[in-house]
Design a protein around this motif. Structure first.
Motif: not given
Length: 535
Positions: A202-231
């Motif tokens: 990979s050419s670039n590692q993006i920031s870590s999991c978004p729920d790091t600061g969530h009040h629940f225990e952090s989980g793992y990424i299981t699904l990624l979906q992009a919309d039609k406009s890719k925004k």
């Protein structure tokens, strides 16, 4: 009756036994030449000699019996078999394989050249199981592929273009100038050549999991979906106790297109009660923008299907449905004839009108539905069943037994996709087969096959880019594979950036028209990290 003297009787009996042995050898000479039978005869003879010596001399007989027991143990112990075989082959000077024969319940280590016992259920300090061996082999394959790409980039091996199955861009340009290929083929082949030369790191590692600061225990990424406009990016982060939905915005650096990032994360929904998200996707209700999210959750006594939209001030829920049993999939209809309709499938398949909340049961030939897809030009719904069938249901009369079985797979169908030309259907099953089928008048024929996918028993999806040039999926070995839809060639195999694990499979999204100044590339989410691969 006259009795034979004892010495004469023994002579007669020994002669009779020799005649019987000679007769057995002469009657079946093929059995006499069998090496396995001869080996058993030698063992019996050795055992009888040791036993006779034991009866004649007690001390010597005990030593002979112990030596014969050691020899018998050496011949039958599989741990010593690999070593003795290697020693014999090396001493004899013949070129034989150092790998031992396959013995059920044992694993042969080629480094130590001996057998080890496989323990499925164990309490040992250093156990060996099939899962450990598969993970070790996958990790070795991942490191070898990463190291080979590093060597190619440093120029230690031959040029990558000479090894690739795709021609170079200069060759494609020369064919275009000579008029051998059309403009559409020129764009497609250039795209495939760029994908085939994508770096495996990979050419670039993006920031870590978004729920790091969530009040629940952090989980793992299981699904990624992009919309039609890719925004916007929809991310599902799951744990043993909960699943959360996060929405992020794609951003890119104007000066460097390889600097890809996702910001402005928002928690739009959370599912508790030990539910597992089986399917989730963006939905365009107004046929313009993907503003809603459709997902299904299984777990507990009842499963749930929900269609909602997250606005800045409130959360708008359009439909919530409950069903007993497991719900494997859900789909949204983009057909103008069947506007505002969705379907979900599990043990039974239903189609729902979200305006009137009318739910109609569909006939699936008595099998569970694992995947669904709506046709855009015709009022048809395609169901992939656990039995391995693909059924097309006419939604104008859904309650009747009017489904048509298009084709049969040997195993369960786990994903279905339709091309823009809806006469072509792409299907994958749980054995790893990915095929393109062409619908004809009375039958459905295989138009193309995509080889190399790794799947044994999991419900794994595949995806198609917006230009319908490449098909990509993540296998059970956590490797991402990209094929050319038109030729069926395997263009690229990307190893996971982290150690492979069956519990945390990566999820990928590929596109050539990301929003902003981001160039074409692939976004990969695994465990708690995001990685960006640029062309």
């Amino acid at each position: 009756m006259l009795k034979m003297p004892r010495q004469q009787w023994w002579t007669w009996r020994n002669k009779k036994s020799e005649d019987n042995q000679t007769r057995k050898v002469d009657v079946n000479p093929r059995r006499n030449n069998d090496p396995s039978i001869n080996e058993r005869r030698k063992r019996r003879q050795h055992w009888s000699d040791g036993k006779s010596r034991q009866t004649s001399n007690h001390d010597g007989g005990m030593r002979s019996a112990s030596e014969s027991g050691k020899l018998h143990q050496h011949e039958h112990n599989p741990q010593n078999y690999g070593t003795s075989r290697h020693d014999k082959s090396s001493s004899g000077g013949t070129s034989t394989s150092s790998f031992g024969r396959d013995i059920p319940g044992f694993y042969f280590d080629p480094v130590k050249k001996r057998y080890f016992r496989l323990l499925p259920g164990h309490n040992n300090h250093n156990p060996i199981s099939n899962e450990m061996l598969q993970e070790k082999e996958a990790e070795k394959k991942r490191l070898d592929l990463l190291n080979s790409d590093s060597a190619i980039n440093q120029g230690a091996t031959n040029n990558l273009e000479s090894k690739s199955i795709c021609p170079s861009i200069s060759q494609i340009l020369l064919q275009r100038q000579r008029g051998k290929i059309s403009s559409c083929s020129y764009v497609r082949q250039c795209h495939e050549a760029c994908v085939a030369r994508m770096p495996v790191k990979s050419s670039n590692q993006i920031s870590s999991c978004p729920d790091t600061g969530h009040h629940f225990e952090s989980g793992y990424i299981t699904l990624l979906q992009a919309d039609k406009s890719k925004k916007k990016i929809l991310t599902v982060i799951s744990n043993d106790r909960f699943s959360s939905f996060w929405q992020g915005t794609v951003t890119a650096n104007k000066e460097n297109s390889s600097q890809f990032d996702i910001k402005n994360w928002k928690n739009i929904s959370c599912v508790g009660r030990c539910g597992k998200v089986t399917s989730a996707s963006w939905v365009s209700v107004d046929d313009q923008h993907d503003t809603h999210v459709l997902y299904s959750v299984s777990g507990g006594q009842e499963s749930q299907v929900q269609l909602f939209a997250q606005y800045p001030d409130a959360r708008h829920i359009l439909y919530v449905g409950w069903e007993k049993g497991i719900i494997w999939t859900c789909s949204w209809s983009e057909n103008k004839v069947l506007a505002n309709h969705l379907s979900f499938g599990g043990r039974r398949s239903y189609i729902v009108d979200i305006v009137t909340s009318l739910k109609t049961k569909l006939n699936t030939n008595g099998s569970d539905v694992l995947c669904q897809v709506f046709a855009k030009s015709q009022p048809l719904l395609y169901n992939g069943t656990k039995r391995g069938e693909i059924l097309s249901c006419d939604l104008r009369t859904p309650s009747r037994r009017n489904f048509a079985s298009i084709l049969h797979h040997h195993t369960s169908v786990c994903c279905l996709q339709l091309l823009n030309d809806e006469n072509y259907i792409i299907a994958s099953d749980m054995s790893g087969k990915v095929n393109v089928y062409k619908r004809q008048i009375r039958m459905c024929a295989v138009a193309r096959e995509y080889h190399g996918n790794n799947n044994q028993h999991r419900h794994l999806p595949f995806n198609i880019d917006s230009t319908e040039s490449v098909l990509y999926t993540v296998g059970q070995d956590c490797f991402t594979r990209i094929w050319s839809i038109h030729t069926g060639n395997l263009l690229k195999t990307l190893p996971p950036p982290l150690s492979a694990s069956k519990q945390t499979l990566p999820s990928v999204v590929y596109s050539t028209n990301w929003t902003g100044t981001a160039g074409p590339g692939l976004l990969l989410g695994t465990q708690k990290q995001f990685h960006w691969y640029t062309l």
